[in-house]
Structures are given as C-alpha cells and as structure tokens.
Design a protein around this motif. Structure first.
Motif, mmCIF file in Angstrom:
data_model
loop_
_atom_site.group_PDB
_atom_site.id
_atom_site.type_symbol
_atom_site.label_atom_id
_atom_site.label_comp_id
_atom_site.label_asym_id
_atom_site.label_seq_id
_atom_site.Cartn_x
_atom_site.Cartn_y
_atom_site.Cartn_z
ATOM 1 N N PRO A 156 0.806 -1.226 0.000
ATOM 2 C CA PRO A 156 0.000 0.000 0.000
ATOM 3 C C PRO A 156 0.840 1.277 0.000
ATOM 4 C CG PRO A 156 -0.936 -1.578 1.523
ATOM 5 C CD PRO A 156 0.387 -2.139 1.089
ATOM 6 N N ASN A 157 1.971 1.261 0.722
ATOM 7 C CA ASN A 157 2.852 2.425 0.744
ATOM 8 C C ASN A 157 3.461 2.689 -0.628
ATOM 9 O OD1 ASN A 157 2.275 2.424 3.441
ATOM 10 N ND2 ASN A 157 4.376 2.240 4.161
ATOM 11 N N ILE A 158 3.862 1.608 -1.297
ATOM 12 C CA ILE A 158 4.433 1.741 -2.646
ATOM 13 C C ILE A 158 3.401 2.350 -3.591
ATOM 14 C CG2 ILE A 158 5.339 0.466 -4.638
ATOM 15 C CD1 ILE A 158 6.439 -1.611 -2.631
ATOM 16 N N MET A 159 2.161 1.879 -3.504
ATOM 17 C CA MET A 159 1.083 2.378 -4.379
ATOM 18 C C MET A 159 0.800 3.859 -4.126
ATOM 19 S SD MET A 159 -1.346 -0.946 -3.907
ATOM 20 C CE MET A 159 -2.769 -0.312 -4.766
ATOM 21 N N ILE A 160 0.771 4.249 -2.847
ATOM 22 C CA ILE A 160 0.516 5.648 -2.500
ATOM 23 C C ILE A 160 1.684 6.518 -2.969
ATOM 24 C CG2 ILE A 160 0.274 7.273 -0.565
ATOM 25 C CD1 ILE A 160 -1.285 5.004 0.894
ATOM 26 N N GLY A 161 2.916 6.023 -2.767
ATOM 27 C CA GLY A 161 4.096 6.767 -3.211
ATOM 28 C C GLY A 161 4.123 6.975 -4.717
ATOM 29 N N GLN A 162 3.645 5.974 -5.463
ATOM 30 C CA GLN A 162 3.595 6.099 -6.924
ATOM 31 C C GLN A 162 2.508 7.068 -7.376
ATOM 32 O OE1 GLN A 162 3.101 1.948 -7.939
ATOM 33 N NE2 GLN A 162 5.292 1.645 -8.320
ATOM 34 N N ALA A 163 1.414 7.143 -6.612
ATOM 35 C CA ALA A 163 0.279 7.997 -6.983
ATOM 36 C C ALA A 163 0.508 9.461 -6.608
ATOM 37 C CB ALA A 163 -0.997 7.493 -6.314
ATOM 38 N N GLU A 165 3.340 12.189 -6.135
ATOM 39 C CA GLU A 165 4.737 12.407 -6.502
ATOM 40 C C GLU A 165 5.587 12.965 -5.366
ATOM 41 O OE1 GLU A 165 7.075 14.882 -9.934
ATOM 42 O OE2 GLU A 165 5.145 14.004 -10.473
ATOM 43 N N HIS A 166 5.029 13.872 -4.539
ATOM 44 C CA HIS A 166 5.853 14.522 -3.514
ATOM 45 C C HIS A 166 6.025 13.675 -2.246
ATOM 46 C CE1 HIS A 166 1.796 15.684 -2.081
ATOM 47 N NE2 HIS A 166 2.349 15.738 -0.887
ATOM 48 N N LEU A 167 5.348 12.533 -2.167
ATOM 49 C CA LEU A 167 5.528 11.635 -1.023
ATOM 50 C C LEU A 167 6.686 10.679 -1.330
ATOM 51 C CD1 LEU A 167 1.853 10.812 0.039
ATOM 52 C CD2 LEU A 167 3.348 12.645 0.826
ATOM 53 N N THR A 168 7.886 11.107 -0.962
ATOM 54 C CA THR A 168 9.109 10.376 -1.275
ATOM 55 C C THR A 168 9.476 9.402 -0.154
ATOM 56 O OG1 THR A 168 10.441 12.098 -0.241
ATOM 57 C CG2 THR A 168 9.975 12.332 -2.603
ATOM 58 N N PHE A 169 10.598 8.717 -0.324
ATOM 59 C CA PHE A 169 11.090 7.787 0.695
ATOM 60 C C PHE A 169 11.310 8.519 2.019
ATOM 61 C CE2 PHE A 169 14.075 5.157 3.003
ATOM 62 C CZ PHE A 169 13.694 3.858 2.685
ATOM 63 N N SER A 170 11.921 9.713 1.943
ATOM 64 C CA SER A 170 12.174 10.481 3.165
ATOM 65 C C SER A 170 10.872 10.967 3.801
ATOM 66 C CB SER A 170 13.093 11.672 2.870
ATOM 67 O OG SER A 170 12.521 12.524 1.893
ATOM 68 N N GLU A 350 -9.983 17.042 -3.459
ATOM 69 C CA GLU A 350 -9.668 18.449 -3.747
ATOM 70 C C GLU A 350 -10.897 19.194 -4.259
ATOM 71 O OE1 GLU A 350 -5.665 19.696 -5.214
ATOM 72 O OE2 GLU A 350 -5.518 17.579 -5.747
ATOM 73 N N SER A 351 -11.741 18.483 -4.985
ATOM 74 C CA SER A 351 -12.951 19.130 -5.513
ATOM 75 C C SER A 351 -13.947 19.462 -4.399
ATOM 76 C CB SER A 351 -13.623 18.225 -6.562
ATOM 77 O OG SER A 351 -14.051 17.014 -5.965
ATOM 78 N N TYR A 352 -13.731 18.862 -3.207
ATOM 79 C CA TYR A 352 -14.581 19.156 -2.048
ATOM 80 C C TYR A 352 -13.957 20.241 -1.173
ATOM 81 C CZ TYR A 352 -17.127 14.863 -3.183
ATOM 82 O OH TYR A 352 -17.866 13.882 -3.818
ATOM 83 N N GLY A 353 -12.900 20.859 -1.669
ATOM 84 C CA GLY A 353 -12.262 21.946 -0.932
ATOM 85 C C GLY A 353 -11.122 21.517 -0.036
ATOM 86 N N MET A 354 -10.720 20.214 -0.091
ATOM 87 C CA MET A 354 -9.606 19.732 0.726
ATOM 88 C C MET A 354 -8.304 19.921 -0.054
ATOM 89 S SD MET A 354 -11.114 16.265 2.463
ATOM 90 C CE MET A 354 -12.724 16.219 3.247
ATOM 91 N N VAL A 355 -7.593 20.977 0.255
ATOM 92 C CA VAL A 355 -6.382 21.303 -0.498
ATOM 93 C C VAL A 355 -5.183 20.506 0.013
ATOM 94 C CG1 VAL A 355 -4.812 23.155 -1.183
ATOM 95 C CG2 VAL A 355 -7.262 23.631 -0.936
ATOM 96 N N TYR A 356 -5.066 20.411 1.351
ATOM 97 C CA TYR A 356 -3.929 19.716 1.958
ATOM 98 C C TYR A 356 -4.319 18.271 2.260
ATOM 99 C CZ TYR A 356 -0.097 18.784 5.239
ATOM 100 O OH TYR A 356 1.003 18.245 5.867
ATOM 101 N N LEU A 357 -3.878 17.352 1.401
ATOM 102 C CA LEU A 357 -4.323 15.962 1.492
ATOM 103 C C LEU A 357 -3.326 15.032 2.186
ATOM 104 C CD1 LEU A 357 -5.920 15.418 -2.047
ATOM 105 C CD2 LEU A 357 -7.102 15.788 0.125
ATOM 106 N N ASP A 358 -2.157 15.519 2.552
ATOM 107 C CA ASP A 358 -1.142 14.634 3.133
ATOM 108 C C ASP A 358 -1.637 13.841 4.349
ATOM 109 O OD1 ASP A 358 0.434 15.606 1.152
ATOM 110 O OD2 ASP A 358 2.072 16.263 2.447
#
Length: 430
Positions: A156-163, A165-170, A350-358
């Motif tokens: 699941p982490n690999i899939m989220i990281g691929q989807a 872009e800014h969620l890197t290994f670090s 994001e279309s519901y107004g959630m800008v910060y999704l991390d």
C-alpha cells in the motif's frame, strides 16, 4: 443482483476459511470459479486485471531462493547463533525476533523478510522445545508494523508513493516511521503481557546449547557461497530498486533464476520446486479473484465514496474515518485492491475543498498497513507465514490468530488516531 451474488460468494468463502474445514486454497479458487460461472467477470478480466501476478512472481522467486539457501544449512547456523546469543531465554528471543523482523520489513519489504526469518525461527523453537505460535505471532505483527515505516515496506505504501509524486522515501520516514516505532513498543508490551507466563525456559540445557558448534550445520559446498552471494545481491537490489528503476519482482526473479542455474548440477531444480509453498501461492490467486469480484461490482468503490457522504466533507472526520475504515477492512479483504480503489477517491477530495491531502494519505497508509494484523488474510506477510508454518506442521488457526490480532488492531487504530490528531489535525479543529 450482481452485487448480492458477489458479496454472498465472498462471505461464504470467508466463513469456510475461518472454519478451516476445507483447504483454504481450494476455498478461494472455488469462489473465483463461481464468480466466473455467474458472469460477474470474464476469465480475461480475472487473469489480466484482478490477479496480481507481480505479487505471485515475487513470492515464488523468494520461495525458490529460500528453498535453495535452506539446503546449505545457513538458516540452521543462524538459528543456533541467535539462540546462543540470548542463551535460550524465551523472552529476549521473542523481542529479538520482533526487532529483527521489524527492521527487515522496513528496509526490504515485509513478505521478503518473513520468508527469511520464519524458517530460522521455526528451527530455533524446535531446538529449544518452545511453542512456535508466540514467535510466529510476533513475526507477523512486527512485519506489518515495520512495513508501515517506509515507502518500500508494504505494497500500500508503494502504491501511495507512486500515486502522489511529492511523497518520497524520506517523507514516509519522517511521517510514518515515528508512529511505527511507537506501535512497535506498544505491540511488544501487548505480546509480552500475553505470553510472559507461558514462555518459560524449557528443560533444554543451556550449557548444551552453548556447547553446540554452529559451524557443523553449514554444508561448505559451492552452493553455500553461491546462495549467500545471490541472496545478498537480491537484497541489495531490493534496497536500490527505486534508484535502479527496476521492479522488485524483476530483481527477485533474476535472483531466483540465477541461483537455479548456478546450483543445477549440485541440486536438481525439481527438488527445489517441490519445496515451493504452492498452497500459499494458489490461495493468493484465489483471494485476488474473490476481492476482484467485489471490485468488479463496485462494492469497494461504494465503500470508499460513502466516506465523504458520511462525514459531509468535514476534514477532521474524513481523515479519522479513512484511518478506521481502511484499518478494519484491511483485516477482511486484501489491502492492495482497497488502496487501489481509495487512491482516485482521495485525489477527488480536492474538488470538495480539501487542499492539503497529506494527512489523508498518511491515514490511509496507516490503516491499510496496521489493519493487516487483524486476521490471517489481512496482509500478504500473514498468508506467507501461515503457509510456511503449515509446511513445518505448525498450523496456525484462523480464529486463534484473530483473537490476538483484532484487539491489537483496535489498539493500533486508537494510538494512530491520537498521533494523527495531534500531529496534523489540531489546526483544523473549530
């Protein structure tokens, strides 16, 4: 009508898996065939879209590598050394097994780690005449918690990281490793409290243990050095696969085929293929087809989309609900298709107004990884450990495991809720 049929087939198969009256691989494969016969999906879609052949190939490759390496006596050597280091004391052995599995799962991936550690632990418990269940339980729990810590630790982490872009290994290390370390400590206390009285030093003579020459377990033939070399190369490939732009499956397959070629004269390939856990592989195939049926009729998508409806778009409630829904469902269905269905839904937030999704992504990753500890089919590592244990005549009961796993998942989700709330959500309150 299709939703009812697919759901009934899944539920019936799940009941048979829990009761263990019929071989689990046969149960899931039967479910897959019934989905074909009822027209839920075509054979082409089942084979090309729903069965994750990358996972099957990765598992098969690692099973081949481990089977060959085991023939060299390397695992017996490591088992003796490990047992001697802790002087046969059951509790330090339990903690050590958990720590090594957790670290290995974070640096490699949890499936590879359990494939390496389970044969070693089974040898140690047999040698010291200890019950294997607490140690196998510790390995499963540690593998899923350790796998949550890094980008490459759990699918699941690999899939989220691929989807994203800014969620890197670090990024995963900074955000997921702290809660994984906290949860590892909580899990150690949980397991220690459960087994501290039953895990007492056996009648096995410690002096006799310390007197054993571990070197005698090693068969010093070319196959030993070939196995160690290829295994180390494969592990290095796992660690560097993101930088080499080579898939984990490709690395594992390359290692398995290379070692088969190198050892063919010393050990016939037929003997190795006999050691492969075919029941586990076919169980995975069947499980993918069952969950694929739910995905085909839209059950998983509807669950994902219902989250927004329930929370009415409230940011804090949405993050917490995603954590709990993904955590609880990951114990019932494989977390890979659930995360695959959730990714586009989260992106639509994001279309519901959630800008910060991390925080939403971290909640999804935590729920999917930690929730896998609830049942024996909650995560790939669980299924692999079960198969290896069964092959060594140390069967793990579905119900017995769940009695320990489900409470731990509830504790994990409570701790994760507190972590996410105070680290990410406090600014959004009120």
């Amino acid at each position: 009508m299709e939703i009812i049929v697919a759901s009934l087939i899944f539920i019936c198969c799940y009941v048979f898996i829990m009761t263990e009256q019929i071989n689990r691989a046969v149960v899931t494969l039967t479910g897959g065939v019934l989905l074909l016969l009822t027209g839920i999906y075509s054979a082409e879609r089942m084979l090309t879209e729903y069965i994750d052949w990358n996972t099957i190939a990765l598992l098969f490759s690692m099973m081949v590598l481990i089977a060959i390496t085991e023939k060299t006596g390397l695992f017996g050597f490591i088992a003796i050394r490990f047992a001697q280091k802790v002087k046969g004391d059951p509790i330090p052995l339990l903690i050590g097994a958990g720590a090594l599995t957790g670290i290995g799962s974070a640096l490699l991936d949890n499936v590879t780690t359990v494939l390496i550690f389970v044969p070693i632990m089974l040898k140690i418990t047999k040698l010291l005449k200890l019950p294997s269940f607490p140690y196998l339980l510790m390995i499963i729990f540690s593998s899923n918690i350790g796998g949550a810590a890094t980008l490459i630790g759990d699918p699941p982490n690999i899939m989220i990281g691929q989807a994203v872009e800014h969620l890197t290994f670090s990024s995963f290390l900074i955000h997921m490793a702290p809660i994984a370390i906290i949860m590892f400590g909580v899990m150690l206390l949980f397991v220690w409290a459960l087994f501290r009285k039953s895990l007492r030093r056996t009648k096995f003579d410690v002096k006799e243990l310390l007197a054993i020459d571990a070197q005698t377990y090693l068969h010093r033939t070319p196959m030993l050095y070939q196995s160690i070399t290829v295994l180390l190369l494969t592990v290095t490939g796992f660690l560097l696969h993101a930088f080499l732009y080579v898939e984990l499956t490709t690395v594992a397959l390359s290692g398995a085929v290379l070692l088969l070629l190198l050892t063919e004269k010393e050990l016939a390939s037929e003997k190795i293929f006999e050691k492969v856990e075919w029941v586990t592989l076919f169980f995975f195939i069947g499980l993918f087809t069952l969950v694929g049926g739910l995905e085909e009729v839209g059950v998983i998508d509807e669950i994902a989309r219902a989250i927004i409806v329930i929370t009415d778009g409230d940011y804090v409630q949405t993050v917490i609900l995603i954590l709990w829904v993904s955590g609880l469902l990951s114990g019932i269905v494989d977390n890979i298709p659930f995360v695959a269905a959730m990714i586009p839904v989260v992106q639509e937030f994001e279309s519901y107004g959630m800008v910060y999704l991390d925080p939403v992504w971290w909640a999804l990753a935590l729920g999917a990884c930690l929730g896998g500890n609830a049942t024996l089919i909650g995560a790939s590592a669980n299924v692999v450990v079960t198969g290896l244990a069964e092959g060594a005549h140390e069967k793990i009961s579905f119900i017995r495991f769940m009695l320990y796993g489900f409470p731990l998942v509830i504790i994990s989700l409570v701790v994760s809720t507190i972590y996410i709330y105070f680290r990410y959500l406090v600014p959004y309150i009120g």
